[in-house]
Motif scaffolding. Structure first.
Motif, PDB file in Angstrom:
ATOM      1  N   THR A 110     -65.134  45.701  66.381  1.00 13.86           N
ATOM      2  CA  THR A 110     -64.791  46.568  65.292  1.00 13.86           C
ATOM      3  C   THR A 110     -63.453  46.313  64.674  1.00 13.86           C
ATOM      4  O   THR A 110     -62.764  45.685  65.315  1.00 13.86           O
ATOM      5  CB  THR A 110     -64.807  48.109  65.364  1.00 13.86           C
ATOM      6  N   VAL A 111     -63.297  46.481  63.239  1.00 14.24           N
ATOM      7  CA  VAL A 111     -61.915  46.396  62.841  1.00 14.24           C
ATOM      8  C   VAL A 111     -60.902  47.081  63.450  1.00 14.24           C
ATOM      9  O   VAL A 111     -60.026  46.405  63.604  1.00 14.24           O
ATOM     10  CB  VAL A 111     -62.437  46.796  61.103  1.00 14.24           C
ATOM     11  N   GLU A 112     -61.070  48.226  63.772  1.00 12.02           N
ATOM     12  CA  GLU A 112     -60.108  49.069  64.711  1.00 12.02           C
ATOM     13  C   GLU A 112     -59.661  48.328  65.871  1.00 12.02           C
ATOM     14  O   GLU A 112     -58.646  47.909  66.017  1.00 12.02           O
ATOM     15  CB  GLU A 112     -60.694  50.500  64.856  1.00 12.02           C
ATOM     16  N   LYS A 113     -60.849  47.749  66.553  1.00 14.57           N
ATOM     17  CA  LYS A 113     -60.429  46.930  67.951  1.00 14.57           C
ATOM     18  C   LYS A 113     -59.660  45.572  67.653  1.00 14.57           C
ATOM     19  O   LYS A 113     -58.886  45.239  68.239  1.00 14.57           O
ATOM     20  CB  LYS A 113     -61.736  46.702  68.550  1.00 14.57           C
TER      21      LYS A 113
ATOM     22  N   PHE B 246     -57.818  45.178  64.862  1.00 17.71           N
ATOM     23  CA  PHE B 246     -56.328  45.273  64.674  1.00 17.71           C
ATOM     24  C   PHE B 246     -55.590  45.775  65.823  1.00 17.71           C
ATOM     25  O   PHE B 246     -54.275  45.452  65.761  1.00 17.71           O
ATOM     26  CB  PHE B 246     -56.353  46.341  63.702  1.00 17.71           C
ATOM     27  N   GLU B 247     -56.076  46.500  66.652  1.00 16.60           N
ATOM     28  CA  GLU B 247     -55.359  46.608  68.118  1.00 16.60           C
ATOM     29  C   GLU B 247     -55.052  45.318  68.593  1.00 16.60           C
ATOM     30  O   GLU B 247     -54.010  45.197  69.069  1.00 16.60           O
ATOM     31  CB  GLU B 247     -56.364  47.482  68.709  1.00 16.60           C
ATOM     32  N   LYS B 248     -56.046  44.607  68.770  1.00 18.21           N
ATOM     33  CA  LYS B 248     -55.679  43.510  69.688  1.00 18.21           C
ATOM     34  C   LYS B 248     -54.666  42.602  68.794  1.00 18.21           C
ATOM     35  O   LYS B 248     -53.652  41.843  69.586  1.00 18.21           O
ATOM     36  CB  LYS B 248     -56.860  42.435  69.602  1.00 18.21           C
TER      37      LYS B 248
ATOM     38  N   ARG C 108     -52.200  43.517  66.871  1.00 20.01           N
ATOM     39  CA  ARG C 108     -51.139  44.205  67.270  1.00 20.01           C
ATOM     40  C   ARG C 108     -50.513  44.073  68.539  1.00 20.01           C
ATOM     41  O   ARG C 108     -49.042  43.915  68.524  1.00 20.01           O
ATOM     42  CB  ARG C 108     -51.076  46.058  66.847  1.00 20.01           C
TER      43      ARG C 108
END
Length: 163
Positions: free
Chosen positions: A150-153, A155-157, A159
């Protein structure tokens, strides 16, 4: 050099000579980072360092990467070890390797002394590739994202890795 760039260069040199650093900083923000090395070519060593110190750290590294090798060498010889380390920390690894390939041995020693052990190992590994091979132009700095993330995952990676 076109007339506009000549005028910009003269204005920057004037601000620098008058030590109007806050005005200089604002003025430098208006100039494309690829054009800034043209200004450095006209400066004395002392003026080069002063102008370089005005630039934000990330911009300074980008400007440095656009400089011709002889200008890079001149600037390196004027920077403190701490400033050199700061520039090298901001450069992409392939730019650092290119820098090492272009510099004389005394400058290379200083560069290698300024990077951490892990980066030194990476530099030495990349230097082993022949200059006309894909390995010599590849970058080791990338993020591997999966198609099903997902986009959230993603971005998490990004960061977490912090490139």
């Amino acid at each position: 050099m076109n007339e506009e760039m000549e005028q910009i260069k003269e204005e920057v040199i004037e601000l620098l000579k008058n030590k109007r650093y806050s005005n200089l900083n604002k003025y430098m923000d208006e100039i494309n980072n690829q054009d800034i090395p043209i200004i450095f070519e006209e400066l004395s060593s002392e003026e080069m360092v002063r102008l370089f110190r005005v630039l934000p750290k990330d911009e300074a590294a980008e400007v440095f990467s656009y400089m011709e090798p002889d200008l890079q060498e001149k600037l390196i010889n004027c920077l403190t070890d701490k400033e050199l380390k700061s520039v090298l920390d901001e450069l992409f690894m392939d730019d650092t390797v290119d820098l090492v390939e272009e510099m004389p041995s005394n400058v290379v020693k200083r560069i290698l002394k300024s990077v951490n052990k892990e980066d030194r190992e990476t530099i030495n590994e990349l230097l082993k590739y022949p200059s006309d091979s894909a390995g010599s132009i590849m970058t080791t700095e990338f993020i591997d994202l999966k198609v099903n993330m997902t986009v959230e995952k993603a971005f998490e990676k990004i960061r977490k890795i912090g490139l």
